[in-house]
Design an enzyme around this catalytic site. Structure first.
Site, PDB file in Angstrom:
ATOM      1  N   CYS A   2       0.622  -1.498   0.393  1.00 26.77           N
ATOM      2  CA  CYS A   2      -0.043   0.326  -0.012  1.00 26.77           C
ATOM      3  C   CYS A   2       0.910   1.529  -0.177  1.00 26.77           C
ATOM      4  CB  CYS A   2      -1.007   0.056   1.375  1.00 26.77           C
ATOM      5  SG  CYS A   2      -1.414  -1.404   1.373  1.00 26.77           S
ATOM      6  N   ARG A  27       1.153   0.971  -6.162  1.00 22.62           N
ATOM      7  CA  ARG A  27       1.530   0.283  -4.556  1.00 22.62           C
ATOM      8  C   ARG A  27       0.102  -0.625  -4.355  1.00 22.62           C
ATOM      9  NH1 ARG A  27       5.830   1.249  -2.099  1.00 22.62           N
ATOM     10  NH2 ARG A  27       5.472   0.650   0.144  1.00 22.62           N
ATOM     11  N   TRP A  73      -3.906  -1.827  -1.364  1.00 22.91           N
ATOM     12  CA  TRP A  73      -3.967  -3.486  -2.060  1.00 22.91           C
ATOM     13  C   TRP A  73      -4.478  -3.975  -1.045  1.00 22.91           C
ATOM     14  CZ3 TRP A  73      -1.705  -8.419  -2.034  1.00 22.91           C
ATOM     15  CH2 TRP A  73      -1.894  -8.999  -2.581  1.00 22.91           C
ATOM     16  N   ASN A  99       0.516   0.280   6.183  1.00 25.61           N
ATOM     17  CA  ASN A  99       1.572  -0.259   4.805  1.00 25.61           C
ATOM     18  C   ASN A  99       1.806  -1.499   5.645  1.00 25.61           C
ATOM     19  OD1 ASN A  99       1.568  -1.408   2.922  1.00 25.61           O
ATOM     20  ND2 ASN A  99       3.706  -0.195   2.341  1.00 25.61           N
ATOM     21  N   LYS A 481       4.904 -11.099 -18.833  1.00 27.45           N
ATOM     22  CA  LYS A 481       4.658  -9.479 -19.083  1.00 27.45           C
ATOM     23  C   LYS A 481       2.570  -9.976 -19.925  1.00 27.45           C
ATOM     24  CE  LYS A 481       6.784  -7.317 -17.073  1.00 27.45           C
ATOM     25  NZ  LYS A 481       7.507  -7.758 -17.003  1.00 27.45           N
ATOM     26  N   GLU A 484      -0.104 -10.583 -17.036  1.00 19.94           N
ATOM     27  CA  GLU A 484       0.112  -9.719 -15.981  1.00 19.94           C
ATOM     28  C   GLU A 484      -1.089  -8.386 -16.146  1.00 19.94           C
ATOM     29  OE1 GLU A 484       3.126  -8.119 -13.277  1.00 19.94           O
ATOM     30  OE2 GLU A 484       4.091  -7.905 -15.627  1.00 19.94           O
ATOM     31  N   HIS A 500       6.262 -33.579 -23.492  1.00 19.54           N
ATOM     32  CA  HIS A 500       5.775 -34.345 -21.561  1.00 19.54           C
ATOM     33  C   HIS A 500       4.488 -34.371 -22.127  1.00 19.54           C
ATOM     34  CE1 HIS A 500       9.698 -35.794 -22.929  1.00 19.54           C
ATOM     35  NE2 HIS A 500      10.003 -34.654 -23.168  1.00 19.54           N
ATOM     36  N   LYS A 595       3.128  -2.458  -7.547  1.00 18.73           N
ATOM     37  CA  LYS A 595       4.453  -2.481  -7.484  1.00 18.73           C
ATOM     38  C   LYS A 595       5.507  -3.480  -7.239  1.00 18.73           C
ATOM     39  CE  LYS A 595       7.809  -1.050 -10.941  1.00 18.73           C
ATOM     40  NZ  LYS A 595       7.962  -2.298 -11.882  1.00 18.73           N
TER      41      LYS A 595
HETATM   42  C1  AGP Z   1       6.882  -7.762 -12.687  1.00 19.30           C
HETATM   43  O1  AGP Z   1       6.584  -7.653 -13.915  1.00 19.30           O
HETATM   44  C2  AGP Z   1       5.484  -7.947 -12.260  1.00 19.30           C
HETATM   45  N1  AGP Z   1       5.368  -6.864 -11.525  1.00 19.30           N
HETATM   46  C3  AGP Z   1       6.393  -8.443 -10.322  1.00 19.30           C
HETATM   47  O2  AGP Z   1       6.590  -9.818 -10.643  1.00 19.30           O
HETATM   48  C4  AGP Z   1       7.757  -8.149  -9.775  1.00 19.30           C
HETATM   49  O3  AGP Z   1       8.895  -8.595 -10.728  1.00 19.30           O
HETATM   50  C5  AGP Z   1       8.136  -8.738  -8.972  1.00 19.30           C
HETATM   51  O4  AGP Z   1       6.914  -8.214  -7.756  1.00 19.30           O
HETATM   52  C6  AGP Z   1       9.644  -8.816  -7.665  1.00 19.30           C
HETATM   53  O5  AGP Z   1       9.879  -7.338  -7.537  1.00 19.30           O
HETATM   54  P1  AGP Z   1      11.031  -6.828  -7.629  1.00 19.30           P
HETATM   55  O6  AGP Z   1      12.017  -6.287  -8.812  1.00 19.30           O
HETATM   56  O7  AGP Z   1      10.539  -5.349  -7.018  1.00 19.30           O
HETATM   57  O8  AGP Z   1      11.369  -7.301  -6.319  1.00 19.30           O
END
Ligand code: AGP
Length: 600
Positions: A2, A27, A73, A99, A481, A484, A500, A595
């Site tokens: 958050c 966030r 969040w 948070n 990518k 998400e 497999h 994020k």
């Molecule tokens: C990436 O596109 C994602 N949003 C997510 O997987 C991110 O890479 C992951 O949460 C790790 O975050 P960080 O690199 O800040 O540790």
């Protein structure tokens, strides 16, 4: 997960708080709220949904020079107005934003608050009710806050205001990020410096289990024993333009386009006087002393780690294991005699990775963090840091940070190789320069990738990415990518693994995006494409110049065979961007995500 903001000064706080929350929406954005105090009561405004919804609810006529805010969040309790922050104590005197995750909230609720009516399902409300309980027992708010903090297990970044004392904001931190910003006759609180760059770039770092008494004149940091802690401030090296979209429709597109520039900034920042690439000698020494490297990361950073393994093993001849943070922490493998841990994290705040860092530090092992955020938790708590110099990455989907991680990992591998007496067969500075130019040609070819997205991904419900060797790892990243931000069920597979079991999923028209950048497996991956096409799949081959054949959908400009991931990922980033756009998804703030994942 958050975002938290606070302001105390002479100006009206509402707009400062709202603007700060807008910078923190990356966030978490399930709901948002602010609370402002002016001596005539605490005015709380909160709504489910984005900051834009909250803005409609805020009463412009209320003037208040003290306030706190939160963008959520959801962890405990569904996204709703009742569960959104700020939360108030039973009497309404105390108001709090939080948070993090309080692991023992239900125990505390049963032990101390069984007679208190709760309005929400959140762990946060337990905190503010506890503070009021201890105030009602005769403690000052500061004492009551401190006593509450001593009972909490878990992570928290907190800001609390008291209706009876609107000239103070109480702040506390444990594991979740929180900063105090300093101004002239005002002070601010923020989860991230970006939120309050609008009013100050001078910040003070808070450490775990510290609480802070913030007034407009003074910031007093104390530990949980009530002892004052002295700490200097630092200037956040952020530029306001770095965190604006400018003419771009989305941060993600801007950040994809920034990748060539980031490459050049990385070369510049890691080049020594003689033009050779250099890293801190202590890091080189730590790499040399290690008998095995353990890369720990999550999500896109984990995918970068898989590629980094190739760089370090092939150039520096050091064995490398790559582990998902959330697994490693609870399922640690047998370690080598002299391990070195490398934490890759764009935000430097990922709780899953940080919990591993805490463990390995307790075991006395050295740790290096590769991150985009100086002063982040994973940077501060590791022995060494290598920075990405990628500039703030706002879009939830990581793009420029991924290619920056690969570049820094390649530099680490090259410098380590040379320090261990191995020749590196190529000039990495020159090759990274070629990569930067190749990136430019790809970001100039957006139409080609928008066409691919339209042709392959408009109606499909799934998509497969296949590759062999280093292309397999990039395929995993491409799948992440796509899923998400477009919500298409996408998976990355090793080309040879399809037969497999997974090939059973192939139906008429199933899109299969294949990467073919590696000469030694070129014919093998093309064989895999034939296997899926024979079963109705709709293949899309993205190959490297020099390996192309008729029918390939896109041919990448040639770069060194080890560095192909730095450019083969760009078509996948753009294809995902356009797929999400065509599906009217929120590209920068996809559903259910945030994020920086600062909860385990
Ligand atoms: C990436 O596109 C994602 N949003 C997510 O997987 C991110 O890479 C992951 O949460 C790790 O975050 P960080 O690199 O800040 O540790």
């Amino acid at each position: 997960m958050c975002g938290i903001v606070g302001y105390i000064g002479n100006n009206d706080s509402k707009e400062i708080l709202l603007k700060g929350l807008e910078k923190l929406e990356y966030r978490g954005y399930d709901s948002a709220g602010i609370a402002v105090a002016n001596g005539e009561g605490v005015h709380v405004f909160k709504e489910k949904g984005r900051i834009a919804e909250l803005r409609k609810a805020v009463d412009a006529d209320v003037f208040a020079a003290t306030g706190i805010g939160h963008t959520r969040w959801a962890t405990h309790g569904v996204p709703s107005r009742e569960n959104s922050h700020p939360h108030q104590s039973q009497s309404g005197r105390l108001t709090l934003v939080h948070n993090g995750v309080i692991e023992n909230y239900d125990i505390l609720k049963r032990e101390y608050l069984q007679n208190v009516p709760f309005k929400s399902e959140t762990d946060t409300e337990v905190i503010v009710q506890l503070v009021e309980l201890f105030v009602n027992e005769g403690n000052t708010v500061e004492e009551a806050f401190r006593r509450t903090l001593s009972l909490l297990h878990g992570s928290y970044a907190l800001a609390l205001i008291d209706d009876k004392d609107p000239d103070t904001i109480y702040v506390a931190k444990n594991k979740s990020p929180l900063l105090v910003g300093l101004g002239k006759e005002f002070n601010v609180v923020a989860s991230d410096a970006m939120a309050m760059l609008q009013v100050t770039n001078e910040y003070v770092e808070l450490m775990d289990k510290e609480m802070v008494i913030v007034t407009k004149e003074k910031v007093t940091i104390k530990n949980l024993d009530g002892e004052i802690v002295d700490r200097g401030s630092y200037i956040a090296e952020l530029d306001a333009s770095d965190i604006e979209k400018g003419t771009y429709p989305h941060y993600m597109l801007k950040e994809i386009d920034e990748q060539p520039l980031v490459m050049r900034k990385i070369i510049q920042n890691y080049q020594g006087g003689e033009g050779a690439l250099e890293i801190d000698s202590d890091i080189v020494a730590a790499m040399k002393q290690a008998d095995r490297i353990y890369i720990i990361a999550a999500g896109t950073s984990y995918h970068a780690g898989l590629v980094g393994k190739q760089f370090i093993e092939r150039m520096a001849k050091l064995p490398v294991e790559v582990h998902i943070s959330s697994e490693f922490g609870y399922n640690m493998p047998l370690l080598s005699e002299k391990p070195l841990f490398i934490f890759i994290s764009q935000s430097g705040e990922t709780a899953d990775s940080r919990q591993v860092l805490v463990q390995v530090k307790e075991m006395g092992h050295p740790a290096l963090t590769i991150t985009n955020v100086p002063g982040s938790t994973l940077s501060r708590e590791a022995d060494f840091t290598l920075l990405l110099h990628a500039g703030p990455e706002i879009a939830v989907a990581s793009t420029k940070a991924y290619t920056a991680q690969l570049a820094v990992l390649a530099i680490l591998a090259e410098v380590t190789a040379k320090s261990r007496g191995f020749d590196v067969e190529f000039d990495l500075v020159k090759e990274l320069g070629i990569v930067a130019s190749a990136m430019e040609s790809l970001t100039d070819s957006k139409e080609a990738f928008e066409d691919i997205a339209r042709e392959y991904l408009t109606v499909t419900r799934n998509c497969f990415f296949i590759g062999r060797g280093i292309d397999f790892y990039v395929g995993l990243e491409g799948a992440l990518k796509l899923k998400e931000i477009s919500y298409i069920q996408a998976e990355g597979f090793a080309g040879g693994e399809l037969k497999h079991g997974t090939i059973a999923l192939i139906e008429e028209g199933t899109p299969v995006i294949a990467l073919a950048t590696q000469d030694y497996v070129n014919l093998s991956i093309r064989g895999n494409v034939k296997e899926v096409a024979a079963r109705g799949a709709y293949p899309c081959i993205i190959s490297m110049k020099g390996l192309e054949t008729d029918g390939d959908r896109f041919v990448l400009p040639e770069v060194h065979h080890l560095l192909t991931p730095l450019i083969s990922v760009i078509p996948l980033q753009l294809i995902s961007y356009y797929a999400a756009l065509h599906r009217d998804c929120d590209v920068d703030k996809p559903r259910n995500l945030a994020k920086s994942v600062t909860v385990e």
